[in-house]
Design a protein around this motif. Structure first.
Motif, PDB file in Angstrom:
ATOM      1  N   UNK A 142      22.960 -23.540  13.127  1.00 33.65           N
ATOM      2  CA  UNK A 142      23.028 -22.783  11.338  1.00 33.65           C
ATOM      3  C   UNK A 142      23.998 -21.748  10.763  1.00 33.65           C
ATOM      4  N   UNK A 143      23.948 -20.629  11.376  1.00 31.33           N
ATOM      5  CA  UNK A 143      24.902 -19.641  10.630  1.00 31.33           C
ATOM      6  C   UNK A 143      26.585 -19.876  11.025  1.00 31.33           C
ATOM      7  N   UNK A 144      26.173 -20.929  12.012  1.00 29.98           N
ATOM      8  CA  UNK A 144      28.041 -20.630  12.148  1.00 29.98           C
ATOM      9  C   UNK A 144      28.263 -22.223  12.023  1.00 29.98           C
ATOM     10  N   UNK A 145      27.782 -23.230  11.882  1.00 27.20           N
ATOM     11  CA  UNK A 145      28.298 -24.413  11.684  1.00 27.20           C
ATOM     12  C   UNK A 145      28.629 -24.933  13.373  1.00 27.20           C
ATOM     13  N   UNK A 146      28.217 -24.451  14.005  1.00 27.58           N
ATOM     14  CA  UNK A 146      28.183 -25.160  15.327  1.00 27.58           C
ATOM     15  C   UNK A 146      27.246 -25.920  15.336  1.00 27.58           C
ATOM     16  N   UNK A 147      27.555 -26.635  16.517  1.00 24.71           N
ATOM     17  CA  UNK A 147      26.815 -28.303  16.721  1.00 24.71           C
ATOM     18  C   UNK A 147      26.248 -28.574  18.087  1.00 24.71           C
ATOM     19  N   UNK A 148      24.770 -28.161  18.502  1.00 24.63           N
ATOM     20  CA  UNK A 148      24.350 -28.085  19.783  1.00 24.63           C
ATOM     21  C   UNK A 148      24.788 -29.139  20.088  1.00 24.63           C
ATOM     22  N   UNK A 149      24.646 -29.137  21.669  1.00 23.71           N
ATOM     23  CA  UNK A 149      25.633 -30.568  22.655  1.00 23.71           C
ATOM     24  C   UNK A 149      24.565 -31.090  22.465  1.00 23.71           C
ATOM     25  N   UNK A 150      24.167 -32.158  22.698  1.00 23.77           N
ATOM     26  CA  UNK A 150      23.413 -33.071  22.831  1.00 23.77           C
ATOM     27  C   UNK A 150      21.735 -32.801  23.676  1.00 23.77           C
ATOM     28  N   UNK A 151      22.339 -32.820  25.060  1.00 27.17           N
ATOM     29  CA  UNK A 151      21.503 -32.222  26.118  1.00 27.17           C
ATOM     30  C   UNK A 151      20.630 -30.876  25.817  1.00 27.17           C
ATOM     31  N   UNK A 152      21.091 -30.259  25.052  1.00 28.20           N
ATOM     32  CA  UNK A 152      20.137 -28.448  24.266  1.00 28.20           C
ATOM     33  C   UNK A 152      21.544 -27.466  24.983  1.00 28.20           C
ATOM     34  N   UNK A 153      20.528 -26.505  25.720  1.00 27.73           N
ATOM     35  CA  UNK A 153      21.160 -26.207  26.660  1.00 27.73           C
ATOM     36  C   UNK A 153      21.068 -26.545  27.788  1.00 27.73           C
ATOM     37  N   UNK A 154      21.971 -25.528  29.083  1.00 24.78           N
ATOM     38  CA  UNK A 154      21.872 -25.865  29.979  1.00 24.78           C
ATOM     39  C   UNK A 154      21.627 -24.897  31.015  1.00 24.78           C
ATOM     40  N   UNK A 155      22.289 -23.421  30.059  1.00 27.64           N
ATOM     41  CA  UNK A 155      21.385 -22.335  31.020  1.00 27.64           C
ATOM     42  C   UNK A 155      23.010 -22.033  32.090  1.00 27.64           C
ATOM     43  N   UNK A 156      24.325 -22.234  32.267  1.00 29.41           N
ATOM     44  CA  UNK A 156      25.335 -22.793  33.593  1.00 29.41           C
ATOM     45  C   UNK A 156      25.117 -20.858  33.558  1.00 29.41           C
ATOM     46  N   UNK A 157      24.911 -20.361  35.412  1.00 27.31           N
ATOM     47  CA  UNK A 157      24.886 -19.484  35.929  1.00 27.31           C
ATOM     48  C   UNK A 157      26.225 -18.881  35.477  1.00 27.31           C
ATOM     49  N   UNK A 158      26.532 -17.943  34.726  1.00 24.92           N
ATOM     50  CA  UNK A 158      27.951 -17.093  34.145  1.00 24.92           C
ATOM     51  C   UNK A 158      28.160 -15.463  34.261  1.00 24.92           C
TER      52      UNK A 158
END
Length: 446
Positions: free
Chosen positions: A235-251
């Motif tokens: 909401x603060x950065x005009x970034x749209x979440x991915x349709x599935x939400x968060x995937x939490x990839x190891x990185x």
């Protein structure tokens, strides 16, 4: 830049920034510790449900009793001491108050305090990210209309991410993804306060001795806090979440450009201009090399071959195409950094991040099979966890925001991992928090 000099100028003029804080928990105590080390801040008052608890917090951080001996706001204003009260309304209304901090963690309380602060002409710093995600876009709009600042809390991860996104865009780089690190495994979504401490390597007795709240710590573990914070960033950065939400990839930090880039070039993202949380452990529990568990990041794309070549010349790590790179900050200092938001609001009239749109939402998902008549217990509890959704998808589904999934009964049974909707619960439609949330939905539309 220059906030320290501006603060010291105000102090020299005998006009320090006068701030009031509601909630003297861990975040509040960390801010109060640092505010006591800079002459540019005057903590006019502290409101807490328990004045004795607030005094205990001040004692822990080294404040002497004479510093908070004021009997009311007027005497605090006169002699430069701090007033402690259990009456938040009286603090908000106090003469001389410039900046109000809400650090309560209660969405209902945060919205009420913010609206009263706007009514009384106070700049707002919203530590309470739960309230921000529930209705922050409308609060920010109302504050702006009144000529006031509504700000995310610097030191907390959403404001630090917003700063990094602003940096990238201001130098002409397209932000591909922004987010933070955490420790995540899929099983964590179903952890309850009864078994949370085993995942932190503590016994219940050790946690109790440290004054740790199991429901609060569980919200960090079960993914709820990540969903809430990434909705705030969206909401603060005009970034749209991915349709599935968060995937939490190891990185780890060395792999940020490769993992947090589009799928068509070998990354994990379903779209550009989104948010993601990365895990500090592999799915089998092994630690990720050079993880970013406590930090924040942004990945960005070179707009030309020349810029991509500059990435290489100056040692930036990139994905295999050479076009995607990243910046990251390995740590955040929570309330110790909060003074930057206070100073920016009072001295510059600028927030350290603020919601500009309703792009992301944090909604309630069943942790287990729930029956008709069961009462939801909210963030970090036994019944639901929070999931990130695009706001448009949340509105279309009639999804129940996690900030309102507390103390309300189910009208029908729901299956594990099912997103709850307004139709699933017996909500009190006269409740002011519910009504304000619905007003926000109507005003912004997802």
């Amino acid at each position: 830049m220059n906030l320290d000099s501006k603060l010291r100028r105000r102090a020299a003029e005998g006009k320090p920034v006068r701030v009031g804080i509601i909630g003297a928990g861990k975040f509040g105590a960390m801010f109060l510790s640092q505010a006591g080390h800079h002459p540019g801040y005057h903590v006019l008052g502290i409101a807490d449900l328990s004045a004795e608890r607030a005094k205990a917090s001040l004692k822990r951080i080294g404040w002497t009793e004479d510093r908070y001996a004021a009997k009311d706001a007027a005497s605090a204003l006169k002699d430069g001491t701090t007033w402690i009260t259990e009456d938040s309304d009286a603090l908000i209304e106090a003469d001389g108050l410039e900046v109000l901090i809400d650090a309560t963690g209660s969405p209902a309380a945060g919205i009420r305090h913010a609206l009263k602060g706007i009514e009384n002409g106070r700049h707002l710093v919203m530590v309470n990210v739960e309230a921000d995600v529930l209705a922050g876009p409308l609060l920010a709009r109302k504050a702006e209309a009144a000529g006031l600042v509504y700000s995310l809390a610097y030191g907390d991860q959403p404001a630090l991410i917003a700063e990094m996104v602003d940096w990238a865009r201001a130098v002409g780089l397209d932000v591909i993804c922004a987010g933070k690190g955490t420790k995540y495994l899929p099983a964590y979504h179903h952890v309850t306060p009864d078994d949370v401490w085993t995942h932190y390597g503590l016994t219940p007795e050790q946690a109790a001795a440290g004054g740790m709240n199991p429901q609060m710590f569980n919200s960090f573990l079960d993914g709820t806090k990540s969903a809430i914070e990434m909705a705030a960033v969206s909401n603060a950065c005009d970034l749209v979440p991915q349709d599935h939400g968060l995937e939490f990839p190891p990185c780890g930090v060395d792999d940020l450009p490769r993992v947090l880039s589009p799928r068509e070039t070998g990354g994990h993202l379903s779209r550009k201009g989104t948010v993601e949380v990365i895990s500090s452990v592999e799915r089998d529990g092994r630690p990720v090399f050079r993880d970013l568990r406590w930090g924040v990041y942004a990945t960005f794309e070179a707009p030309s071959d020349y810029v991509a070549r500059c990435f290489s010349e100056y040692g930036l790590l990139t994905d295999p195409t050479g076009r995607y790179s990243a910046m990251y900050k390995p740590y955040h200092l929570i309330g110790l950094e909060l003074g930057l938001s206070v100073a920016s609001a009072a001295l510059r009239g600028e927030p350290t991040g603020a919601p500009r749109a309703w792009s992301g939402d944090a909604v309630a998902v069943a942790k287990r099979s729930l029956k008709q008549g069961d009462t939801l217990d909210g963030e970090g509890g036994y019944t639901v966890y929070g999931k990130l959704m695009p706001a448009a998808a949340s509105k279309a589904a009639g999804a129940l925001p996690i900030g309102l999934a507390h103390g309300i009964a189910l009208r029908k049974s729901v299956a594990p991992d099912q997103v709850l909707t307004w139709e699933d619960v017996a909500v009190d439609e006269t409740d002011p928090t519910y009504r304000f949330r619905r007003e926000m939905e109507a005003a912004f539309g997802g």
